[in-house]
Write an enzyme that holds these catalytic residues in place. Structure first.
Site, PDB file in Angstrom:
ATOM      1  N   ALA A 107       0.862  -1.187   0.000  1.00 19.33           N
ATOM      2  CA  ALA A 107       0.000   0.000   0.000  1.00 19.33           C
ATOM      3  C   ALA A 107       0.894   1.230   0.000  1.00 19.33           C
ATOM      4  O   ALA A 107       1.697   1.425   0.911  1.00 19.33           O
ATOM      5  CB  ALA A 107      -0.910   0.003   1.222  1.00 19.33           C
ATOM      6  N   ALA A 108       0.775   2.048  -1.041  1.00 19.88           N
ATOM      7  CA  ALA A 108       1.599   3.256  -1.167  1.00 19.88           C
ATOM      8  C   ALA A 108       0.689   4.479  -1.188  1.00 19.88           C
ATOM      9  O   ALA A 108      -0.487   4.409  -0.855  1.00 19.88           O
ATOM     10  CB  ALA A 108       2.463   3.175  -2.413  1.00 19.88           C
ATOM     11  N   SER A 109       1.245   5.617  -1.606  1.00 19.71           N
ATOM     12  CA  SER A 109       0.511   6.877  -1.480  1.00 19.71           C
ATOM     13  C   SER A 109      -0.633   7.031  -2.478  1.00 19.71           C
ATOM     14  O   SER A 109      -1.579   7.770  -2.216  1.00 19.71           O
ATOM     15  CB  SER A 109       1.478   8.063  -1.627  1.00 19.71           C
ATOM     16  OG  SER A 109       2.227   7.924  -2.800  1.00 19.71           O
ATOM     17  N   ALA A 111      -1.933   4.121  -4.482  1.00 16.10           N
ATOM     18  CA  ALA A 111      -2.643   2.878  -4.807  1.00 16.10           C
ATOM     19  C   ALA A 111      -2.194   1.757  -3.881  1.00 16.10           C
ATOM     20  O   ALA A 111      -1.188   1.888  -3.174  1.00 16.10           O
ATOM     21  CB  ALA A 111      -2.374   2.477  -6.261  1.00 16.10           C
ATOM     22  N   GLN A 112      -2.958   0.668  -3.904  1.00 12.82           N
ATOM     23  CA  GLN A 112      -2.530  -0.535  -3.202  1.00 12.82           C
ATOM     24  C   GLN A 112      -2.639  -1.716  -4.157  1.00 12.82           C
ATOM     25  O   GLN A 112      -3.390  -1.678  -5.143  1.00 12.82           O
ATOM     26  CB  GLN A 112      -3.339  -0.760  -1.932  1.00 12.82           C
ATOM     27  CG  GLN A 112      -4.826  -0.957  -2.097  1.00 12.82           C
ATOM     28  CD  GLN A 112      -5.547  -0.890  -0.748  1.00 12.82           C
ATOM     29  OE1 GLN A 112      -5.374   0.053   0.032  1.00 12.82           O
ATOM     30  NE2 GLN A 112      -6.369  -1.903  -0.468  1.00 12.82           N
ATOM     31  N   VAL A 113      -1.858  -2.751  -3.858  1.00 16.63           N
ATOM     32  CA  VAL A 113      -1.765  -3.902  -4.764  1.00 16.63           C
ATOM     33  C   VAL A 113      -2.293  -5.150  -4.067  1.00 16.63           C
ATOM     34  O   VAL A 113      -1.917  -5.447  -2.928  1.00 16.63           O
ATOM     35  CB  VAL A 113      -0.308  -4.126  -5.225  1.00 16.63           C
ATOM     36  CG1 VAL A 113      -0.228  -5.321  -6.178  1.00 16.63           C
ATOM     37  CG2 VAL A 113       0.248  -2.874  -5.893  1.00 16.63           C
ATOM     38  N   LYS A 163      -3.344  -3.618  -9.226  1.00 12.92           N
ATOM     39  CA  LYS A 163      -3.046  -2.307  -8.637  1.00 12.92           C
ATOM     40  C   LYS A 163      -4.304  -1.438  -8.744  1.00 12.92           C
ATOM     41  O   LYS A 163      -4.823  -1.218  -9.840  1.00 12.92           O
ATOM     42  CB  LYS A 163      -1.877  -1.661  -9.386  1.00 12.92           C
ATOM     43  CG  LYS A 163      -1.386  -0.356  -8.814  1.00 12.92           C
ATOM     44  CD  LYS A 163      -0.141   0.103  -9.591  1.00 12.92           C
ATOM     45  CE  LYS A 163       0.376   1.433  -9.101  1.00 12.92           C
ATOM     46  NZ  LYS A 163       1.575   1.863  -9.880  1.00 12.92           N
ATOM     47  N   ASP A 175      11.480   6.379 -11.485  1.00 10.77           N
ATOM     48  CA  ASP A 175      11.374   6.118 -10.042  1.00 10.77           C
ATOM     49  C   ASP A 175      12.064   4.807  -9.666  1.00 10.77           C
ATOM     50  O   ASP A 175      11.436   3.882  -9.134  1.00 10.77           O
ATOM     51  CB  ASP A 175       9.900   6.083  -9.641  1.00 10.77           C
ATOM     52  CG  ASP A 175       9.699   6.197  -8.128  1.00 10.77           C
ATOM     53  OD1 ASP A 175      10.631   6.659  -7.440  1.00 10.77           O
ATOM     54  OD2 ASP A 175       8.623   5.822  -7.634  1.00 10.77           O
TER      55      ASP A 175
END
Length: 536
Positions: free
Chosen positions: A160-162, A164-166, A180, A312
């Site tokens: 879980a990032a800023s 989206a989440q997978v 995603k 990135d």
């Protein structure tokens, strides 16, 4: 005086914009809309307070000090560190795009070291969104019931990032996939956060005219807009697959287009460990130096040959997947942020690296004029290769103490206006290159790779990238001639770097031998002295 009067107005405008944006785009009829409005205002107010405090700290802490003096430099470093810590707390409190902004800044090697060291600890992690909300996003985007699409779907996200989440899932044909899913209402939040950052940036430039970071903010906004469109990420992924189709070390997950939209991306599930996980590499009997070499060659090819660059490359986006007997694949994830380099810029950058390796001063300064940085071109060798433009040190070696002193004096003479002017004068493509290279150097450092690994890979790719255009424009006979010329140029630069590496090893051995000889002589002297005293 006018600047001072306008600054509070901009602060008030930022607060008003926060309220107006969230109110205009949130459904005021339900509790969720009201909560979103107040959340937006709180985030913007927190940012306004922090930036205001930082500006006041700089303004009054440095008042009365002579720029460039020892007192000024010491106090400036203290303020940099205090301000960086305040920004770190702001990013951690506001999360989301503020974390992304903090990471973006920390990857730029041109910002003060206090900001880099403090903000580099930011992790792009977030509290996962509720499964029911994620299920709604998937079903709205794919137009079908979730259980009709997936044989299995793990309700708990694997990341879980800023933005989206997978989730891990399994299709009806038993294909394992990673799904995603973008958080609901994210685009609205991004517009608000970017607007607040823009207004605050203008406020800072009014108080400190030498601080001009509009280009950096525009580049950040561009990258975030790209990252929110998952169809663009899927296209980037497929293009990267095409670029490296002949490279069996590089693995890019396959995209399932029928299950991909702007807010949902379904791709092949790939296993692996973070590229800088040394414990894993040791257990798998994989050489960290070989991983570093494969990684830097991958990105060297992206930058110098294809001109299509993953923006990135942090360790979480590059996995090492073992293939047995010390062999491995590099799995490249998260293709949301890419930069297509201008063809002329790519060729000029290839020329710059050829000039940097051979330390062709005239060519470096000439290319500096083309890049628009003028007198600041003399810092290119320092930024990219760690030596000065008039260095007598061999490439890839540690610079002498005398050079370090001269560099320190030179950098201390630079004001914030110089750094700001340099950053503002750089072409947008250069900012992407600097950020990407900064992230890669950090990974190589974690892997313990020798300095010459990066230099050699970049030299090779720069030569081939520069000659590629000529090959495309030449006939068959000329292509053979160019191939020979390219090989000779690469061999020449490789000899330079390898000689430098051997010189470093020789100096290391010489120092070790000298230390050992000194230790032996001291031991013999002590023993002789002991015998003499015993005889007496």
């Amino acid at each position: 005086m006018l600047r001072r009067r306008r600054a509070p107005l901009l602060l008030a405008a930022a607060a008003g914009a926060a309220l107006a944006t969230t109110s205009a785009t949130s459904p005021s009829a339900d509790g969720l809309g009201v909560a979103s409005t107040f959340h937006g205002v709180a985030r913007s107010s927190r940012a306004i307070y922090t930036i205001g405090f930082v500006v006041v700290d700089y303004k009054y802490s440095l008042r009365g000090l002579v720029p460039g003096s020892a007192d000024y430099r010491g106090k400036l470093s203290e303020v940099h560190l205090r301000s960086a810590k305040k920004l770190l707390r702001l990013c951690e409190a506001n999360r989301g795009f503020y974390v992304k902004a903090g990471q973006f800044v920390s990857s730029l090697r041109q910002v003060p070291k206090e900001y880099i060291s403090t903000l580099s600890c930011l992790q792009d992690q977030a509290t996962p969104c509720k499964y029911q909300d994620i299920k709604i996003v998937i079903e709205q985007n794919l137009g079908r019931d979730l259980h009709g699409i997936f044989l299995e779907f793990d309700e708990h996200p694997i990341a879980a990032a800023s933005i989206a989440q997978v989730h891990r899932g399994r299709l009806n044909n038993n294909q394992e996939v990673a799904v995603k899913v973008q958080y609901p209402g994210l685009e609205r939040r991004m517009k608000l956060d970017i607007m607040t950052m823009s207004l605050l940036s203008k406020y800072v430039s009014l108080i400190f005219p030498d601080y001009r970071f509009e280009k950096i903010l525009l580049e950040f906004e561009r990258t975030m807009s790209m990252e929110l469109d998952f169809t663009q990420e899927a296209k980037n992924s497929e293009r990267t697959t095409s670029c490296f189709r002949k490279n069996d070390v590089v693995k890019v997950p396959h995209v399932f287009w029928e299950l991909t939209t702007k807010e949902v991306l379904t791709m092949e599930f790939c296993t692996g460990h973070k590229v800088d996980d040394l414990d894993f590499l040791r257990k798998a009997d994989i050489s960290p130096t070989k991983v570093a070499k494969a990684l830097i060659e991958l990105f060297g090819e992206m930058i110098f040959i294809h001109g299509f660059v993953h923006g990135d490359p942090h360790p979480g986006n590059i996995l090492v997947s073992p293939r047995g007997q010390g062999r491995f694949s590099l799995v490249l994830l998260d293709h949301g942020i890419y930069k297509e380099l201008d063809p002329k810029f790519r060729l000029d950058y290839c020329k710059l690296w050829k000039a940097l390796i051979s330390l062709d001063v005239q060519k470096i300064l000439e290319l500096g004029e083309q890049f628009g940085v003028g007198k600041y071109a003399k810092y290119f060798p320092l930024i990219f290769t760690g030596r000065t433009i008039d260095s007598k040190s061999a490439l890839g070696t540690q610079i002498s103490g005398e050079e370090k002193t001269r560099i320190k004096q030179d950098l201390n003479s630079l004001g914030m206006d110089d750094i700001s002017s340099f950053m503002e004068s750089l072409p947008p493509d250069f900012l992407v290159i600097l950020r990407t290279d900064g992230l890669l150097r950090s990974i190589l450092g974690n892997l313990g790779a020798p300095r010459h690994v990066r230099l050699l890979a970049y030299a090779k790719c720069a030569i081939y990238g520069h000659e590629e255009q000529s090959r495309l424009e030449s006939g068959a006979i000329n292509r053979i001639t160019l191939q020979i010329k390219t090989s000779i140029s690469y061999l020449h630069l490789r000899i330079l770097i390898e000689l430098a590496r051997l010189l470093v090893q020789f100096n290391d051995y010489k120092h070790k031998a000298k230390d050992k000889l000194s230790w032996m002589l001291q031991k013999i002297s002590r023993e002789v002295l002991g015998w003499y005293k015993a005889l007496m």
